[in-house]
Structures are given as structure tokens and as C-alpha cells.
Design a protein around this motif. Structure first.
Motif, short mmCIF file in Angstrom:
data_model
loop_
_atom_site.label_atom_id
_atom_site.label_comp_id
_atom_site.label_asym_id
_atom_site.label_seq_id
_atom_site.Cartn_x
_atom_site.Cartn_y
_atom_site.Cartn_z
N MET A 1 60.46 60.63 34.02
CA MET A 1 59.39 60.39 34.96
C MET A 1 59.70 59.11 35.74
SD MET A 1 55.35 59.73 34.20
CE MET A 1 54.85 61.43 34.13
N ALA A 2 59.57 59.15 37.03
CA ALA A 2 59.85 58.00 37.89
C ALA A 2 58.73 56.96 37.77
CB ALA A 2 59.98 58.45 39.34
N LYS A 3 59.15 55.71 37.84
CA LYS A 3 58.16 54.63 37.80
C LYS A 3 57.44 54.55 39.14
CE LYS A 3 60.62 51.63 34.63
NZ LYS A 3 61.20 50.31 34.44
N VAL A 4 56.17 54.25 39.09
CA VAL A 4 55.40 54.04 40.31
C VAL A 4 55.79 52.68 40.86
CG1 VAL A 4 53.09 53.77 41.26
CG2 VAL A 4 53.50 55.45 39.47
N ARG A 5 56.17 52.65 42.13
CA ARG A 5 56.59 51.40 42.77
C ARG A 5 55.50 50.93 43.72
NH1 ARG A 5 61.41 49.43 41.94
NH2 ARG A 5 61.47 48.41 43.96
N ILE A 6 55.35 49.64 43.78
CA ILE A 6 54.39 49.04 44.71
C ILE A 6 55.09 48.87 46.05
CG2 ILE A 6 53.03 46.97 45.21
CD1 ILE A 6 52.67 46.76 42.14
N GLU A 7 54.45 49.36 47.07
CA GLU A 7 54.98 49.25 48.43
C GLU A 7 55.04 47.77 48.83
OE1 GLU A 7 53.21 50.60 52.62
OE2 GLU A 7 53.29 52.19 51.09
N THR A 8 56.09 47.41 49.54
CA THR A 8 56.32 46.01 49.91
C THR A 8 55.11 45.39 50.61
OG1 THR A 8 58.69 46.40 50.07
CG2 THR A 8 57.85 44.46 51.20
N SER A 9 54.55 46.07 51.59
CA SER A 9 53.43 45.48 52.34
C SER A 9 52.22 45.23 51.44
CB SER A 9 53.04 46.37 53.53
OG SER A 9 52.65 47.65 53.09
N ALA A 10 51.95 46.15 50.52
CA ALA A 10 50.82 45.97 49.60
C ALA A 10 51.10 44.83 48.62
CB ALA A 10 50.56 47.26 48.83
N GLY A 11 52.33 44.74 48.16
CA GLY A 11 52.70 43.66 47.24
C GLY A 11 52.60 42.29 47.90
N ILE A 12 53.12 42.18 49.10
CA ILE A 12 53.06 40.90 49.83
C ILE A 12 51.62 40.50 50.09
CG2 ILE A 12 53.55 39.83 52.08
CD1 ILE A 12 56.22 41.39 52.04
N ALA A 13 50.81 41.44 50.50
CA ALA A 13 49.39 41.14 50.76
C ALA A 13 48.69 40.67 49.49
CB ALA A 13 48.69 42.37 51.34
N ALA A 14 48.98 41.30 48.38
CA ALA A 14 48.35 40.92 47.11
C ALA A 14 48.79 39.53 46.67
CB ALA A 14 48.66 41.96 46.03
N VAL A 15 50.07 39.24 46.77
CA VAL A 15 50.55 37.91 46.38
C VAL A 15 49.90 36.85 47.26
CG1 VAL A 15 52.56 36.38 46.19
CG2 VAL A 15 52.73 38.76 45.43
N ARG A 16 49.86 37.07 48.56
CA ARG A 16 49.21 36.10 49.47
C ARG A 16 47.75 35.90 49.10
NH1 ARG A 16 52.22 38.21 54.74
NH2 ARG A 16 53.92 36.71 54.70
N SER A 17 47.06 36.97 48.80
CA SER A 17 45.65 36.89 48.43
C SER A 17 45.46 36.04 47.17
CB SER A 17 45.08 38.28 48.22
OG SER A 17 43.76 38.23 47.76
N VAL A 18 46.29 36.27 46.18
CA VAL A 18 46.16 35.51 44.93
C VAL A 18 46.52 34.04 45.16
CG1 VAL A 18 47.06 35.25 42.58
CG2 VAL A 18 46.52 37.52 43.46
N LEU A 19 47.53 33.78 45.95
CA LEU A 19 47.89 32.39 46.25
C LEU A 19 46.76 31.66 46.98
CD1 LEU A 19 51.62 32.83 47.31
CD2 LEU A 19 50.78 31.59 45.30
N GLU A 20 46.07 32.36 47.86
CA GLU A 20 44.97 31.75 48.61
C GLU A 20 43.71 31.61 47.76
OE1 GLU A 20 44.43 34.21 52.06
OE2 GLU A 20 46.40 33.70 52.88
N SER A 21 43.42 32.61 46.95
CA SER A 21 42.15 32.63 46.21
C SER A 21 42.22 32.04 44.82
CB SER A 21 41.65 34.08 46.10
OG SER A 21 41.48 34.64 47.38
N GLY A 22 43.41 31.98 44.23
CA GLY A 22 43.55 31.42 42.88
C GLY A 22 42.70 32.17 41.87
N ALA A 23 41.97 31.44 41.08
CA ALA A 23 41.15 32.02 40.01
C ALA A 23 40.07 32.95 40.55
CB ALA A 23 40.52 30.92 39.17
N ASP A 24 39.70 32.80 41.82
CA ASP A 24 38.68 33.66 42.42
C ASP A 24 39.24 34.98 42.95
OD1 ASP A 24 36.68 31.78 41.91
OD2 ASP A 24 37.06 30.73 43.80
N ALA A 25 40.54 35.18 42.85
CA ALA A 25 41.15 36.43 43.34
C ALA A 25 40.59 37.62 42.57
CB ALA A 25 42.67 36.37 43.19
N ALA A 26 40.44 38.71 43.27
CA ALA A 26 39.96 39.94 42.63
C ALA A 26 40.96 40.42 41.58
CB ALA A 26 39.75 41.02 43.69
N ARG A 27 40.44 41.01 40.54
CA ARG A 27 41.30 41.51 39.45
C ARG A 27 42.34 42.49 39.99
NH1 ARG A 27 41.61 42.38 33.92
NH2 ARG A 27 42.23 44.48 33.30
N THR A 28 41.95 43.37 40.91
CA THR A 28 42.90 44.35 41.47
C THR A 28 44.00 43.65 42.25
OG1 THR A 28 41.47 44.67 43.40
CG2 THR A 28 41.23 46.23 41.58
#
Length: 122
Positions: A1-28
Motif C-alpha cells: 500500500m502506498a503511503k499518503v503524501r502531503i502535497e507541497t503547497s499544503a505542507g508549506i502552508a501548514a508549516v507557515r501557519s504553525v510558525l506564525e501561531s505557535g501554541a495557538d495553531a490549530a491541531r490540524t
């Protein structure tokens, strides 16, 4: 079974969001950011010598060399999501994280200095 991969644009957006929001970042957002960064780490050097765990979001085995087949691997790194994102971005050094007990690392190859920061911007 192939591993599910995170699309680059979604990954970049999520990392940026966590860097900006820190502890307040959404769990998702934390989950996506961590999984994307783990994906990049595994892509960088395939193998199964070291396991990096970021509970509860994910884990990856990487680095060529002796690998394990059952049970806990001999080289394990574990930390929380925000620390991992800070390490991946370069906001926190491996040495500082270890000194402040933000990272647990066991095994002779469980040093991520050479793999941090992670080039995540695509």
C-alpha cells in the motif's frame, strides 16, 4: 500500500501557519506541518536506522545503515510538535533543544544536527 503524501503547497502552508501561531495553531495545522516535515526528512535520506517520533502526529524512519525489524529501534528521537517545527525552521538548534531537555534522543546515531534545519519551502 502506498503511503499518503502531503502535497507541497499544503505542507508549506501548514508549516507557515504553525510558525506564525505557535501554541495557538490549530491541531490540524500542527499535524499537517509535522507530517510534511517528517516526510521531507525521510525523503532526504531513506533508510531505517533512526526513528523520529512526534506524538501524536507521526513518525518516520530514515538514515541508511543497520536497520531493525521488530520492536523499538536502537536510535530514537522524540519531541513535541512545536519543538520539531522550530528545529526544522532553524529557530532552535539541536544542541539547545537537547540542553533544555526538549528532545529525547537515544542511540549512537540519534543526533539530527546534520539534518537540521529542514528545507521545507519547496
Amino acid at each position: 500500500m502506498a503511503k499518503v503524501r502531503i502535497e507541497t503547497s499544503a505542507g508549506i502552508a501548514a508549516v507557515r501557519s504553525v510558525l506564525e501561531s505557535g501554541a495557538d495553531a490549530a491541531r490540524t495545522e500542527k499535524a499537517t506541518a509535522v507530517r510534511y516535515l517528517l516526510q521531507l526528512l525521510g525523503d532526504r535520506e531513506p533508510g531505517a536506522t533512526v526513528e523520529v517520533r512526534i506524538p501524536p502526529f507521526g513518525a518516520v524512519q530514515f538514515m541508511e545503515g543497520l536497520s531493525h525489524t521488530r520492536g523499538t529501534p536502537p536510535n530514537v528521537v522524540e519531541t513535541d510538535a512545536l519543538t520539531f517545527v522550530d528545529l526544522a525552521e532553524g529557530r532552535l538548534s539541536w544542541g539547545d533543544a537537547r540542553e533544555r531537555a526538549l528532545v529525547s534522543a537515544s542511540g549512537s546515531r540519534a543526533d539530527l544536527t546534520a539534518y537540521l534545519p529542514i528545507a521545507w519551502r519547496g
